[in-house]
Enzyme design. Sequence first.
Site, PDB file in Angstrom:
ATOM      1  N   ARG A  22       0.829  -1.212   0.000  1.00  0.00           N
ATOM      2  CA  ARG A  22       0.000   0.000   0.000  1.00  0.00           C
ATOM      3  C   ARG A  22       0.861   1.259   0.000  1.00  0.00           C
ATOM      4  O   ARG A  22       0.564   2.220  -0.722  1.00  0.00           O
ATOM      5  CB  ARG A  22      -0.943   0.013   1.204  1.00  0.00           C
ATOM      6  N   ASN A  40      -6.054  -2.832   1.912  1.00  0.00           N
ATOM      7  CA  ASN A  40      -5.973  -4.286   2.020  1.00  0.00           C
ATOM      8  C   ASN A  40      -7.382  -4.853   2.096  1.00  0.00           C
ATOM      9  O   ASN A  40      -8.266  -4.246   2.701  1.00  0.00           O
ATOM     10  CB  ASN A  40      -5.218  -4.698   3.291  1.00  0.00           C
TER      11      ASN A  40
END
Length: 94
Positions: A22, A40
Amino acid sequence: MFDHDKAVRVRISGKVQGVGFRYWTRDEAVRLGLTGWVRNEEDGAVVAVIAGPDSAISTMIERFRRGPSGASVSSVETEATQLEKNPTDFRITR
């Protein structure tokens, strides 16, 4: 004001959680001038919505196929999407 040519929802599967995916996505997106978000998923995938010029989106999708060091990407699925409002930055969400 940002001008977005299009927006794409991207689902990245494989070993993509616990490897900084990320944060890497945010950094790469900002470098390319893209806006949107990344998060996520409970099933182990990472999902992102990226908005910006076609060429930058295409470049980001290619980068998703490699991912950051430590990641092992098995699939990248994309679909065009509509944004309710134009994002002004790129965020990591939960």
